[in-house]
Design a protein around this motif. Structure first.
Motif, mmCIF file in Angstrom:
data_model
loop_
_atom_site.group_PDB
_atom_site.id
_atom_site.type_symbol
_atom_site.label_atom_id
_atom_site.label_comp_id
_atom_site.label_asym_id
_atom_site.label_seq_id
_atom_site.Cartn_x
_atom_site.Cartn_y
_atom_site.Cartn_z
ATOM 1 N N PHE A 87 3.789 9.732 -30.409
ATOM 2 C CA PHE A 87 3.966 11.173 -30.570
ATOM 3 C C PHE A 87 3.085 11.672 -31.706
ATOM 4 O O PHE A 87 3.079 11.082 -32.792
ATOM 5 N N TYR A 93 8.539 15.150 -30.783
ATOM 6 C CA TYR A 93 9.270 13.889 -30.914
ATOM 7 C C TYR A 93 10.760 14.153 -31.084
ATOM 8 O O TYR A 93 11.586 13.559 -30.376
ATOM 9 N N LYS A 97 12.406 12.600 -27.748
ATOM 10 C CA LYS A 97 12.336 11.138 -27.963
ATOM 11 C C LYS A 97 13.383 10.357 -27.174
ATOM 12 O O LYS A 97 13.117 9.248 -26.722
ATOM 13 N N ASP A 98 14.574 10.925 -26.992
ATOM 14 C CA ASP A 98 15.634 10.211 -26.283
ATOM 15 C C ASP A 98 15.597 10.418 -24.772
ATOM 16 O O ASP A 98 16.256 9.684 -24.034
ATOM 17 N N GLN A 106 8.321 3.581 -29.689
ATOM 18 C CA GLN A 106 7.742 4.882 -30.030
ATOM 19 C C GLN A 106 7.185 4.871 -31.446
ATOM 20 O O GLN A 106 7.765 4.285 -32.353
ATOM 21 N N LEU A 108 5.415 7.660 -34.335
ATOM 22 C CA LEU A 108 5.254 9.076 -34.672
ATOM 23 C C LEU A 108 4.225 9.214 -35.782
ATOM 24 O O LEU A 108 4.334 8.555 -36.817
#
Length: 156
Positions: A87, A93, A97-98, A106, A108
């Motif tokens: 991200f 994010y 994200k979930d 992941q 960031l």
């Protein structure tokens, strides 16, 4: 004579909200610098068109992304599996994200959003804002993706 099998490329997905700015820059630089190590894609929860000013600035800097298209997570040309989802906007994010359809570690790294360019009062200032973003993303890609093993330490 035996042909040595090469290691499979690490599959990366760069994400920004509309797949129209940072994700395209990162996709370009990682493909150019480390295409032998990574299979690279970019997408977003939504798609738009790749930012016209970005295409122009990158072209003026010698980087050609005129053939790039914006894809959302469901686009038929987007691979279905990735080793890392990266991200490039914290707000995106935080929001998705979930719920992202790709189950992968992941990473960031926030480069902000297009709204950061609102401080530009004319085309010259806008050019400078985009140029700075391109340079920042390019430098980050150069240092971050040189060592694929280091990606494991960046997972959030």
């Amino acid at each position: 004579m035996f042909k040595r099998k090469s290691a499979p490329k690490i599959r990366l997905l760069f994400v920004d909200e509309n797949n129209d700015l940072q994700s395209n820059i990162a996709e370009y630089f990682v493909k150019e610098m480390y295409g032998d190590l990574y299979e690279v894609s970019s997408a977003g929860p939504k798609s738009d068109c790749v930012d016209c000013e970005l295409i122009s600035v990158m072209y003026q800097l010698g980087y050609d992304i005129r053939s790039y298209t914006s894809m959302d997570f469901g686009h038929e040309d987007l691979p279905k599996g990735f080793d890392y989802v990266i991200f490039l906007e914290k707000s995106t994010y935080d929001r998705v994200k979930d719920d992202i359809p790709f189950k992968a570690p992941q990473i960031l790294h926030d480069f902000g959003r297009k709204e950061n360019f609102e401080k530009a009062t004319d085309d010259v200032e806008l050019y400078e804002c985009i140029k700075q973003l391109v340079e920042n993303v390019g430098e980050w890609c150069k240092s971050t993706f040189a060592d694929p093993e280091a990606l494991k330490t960046m997972v959030v």
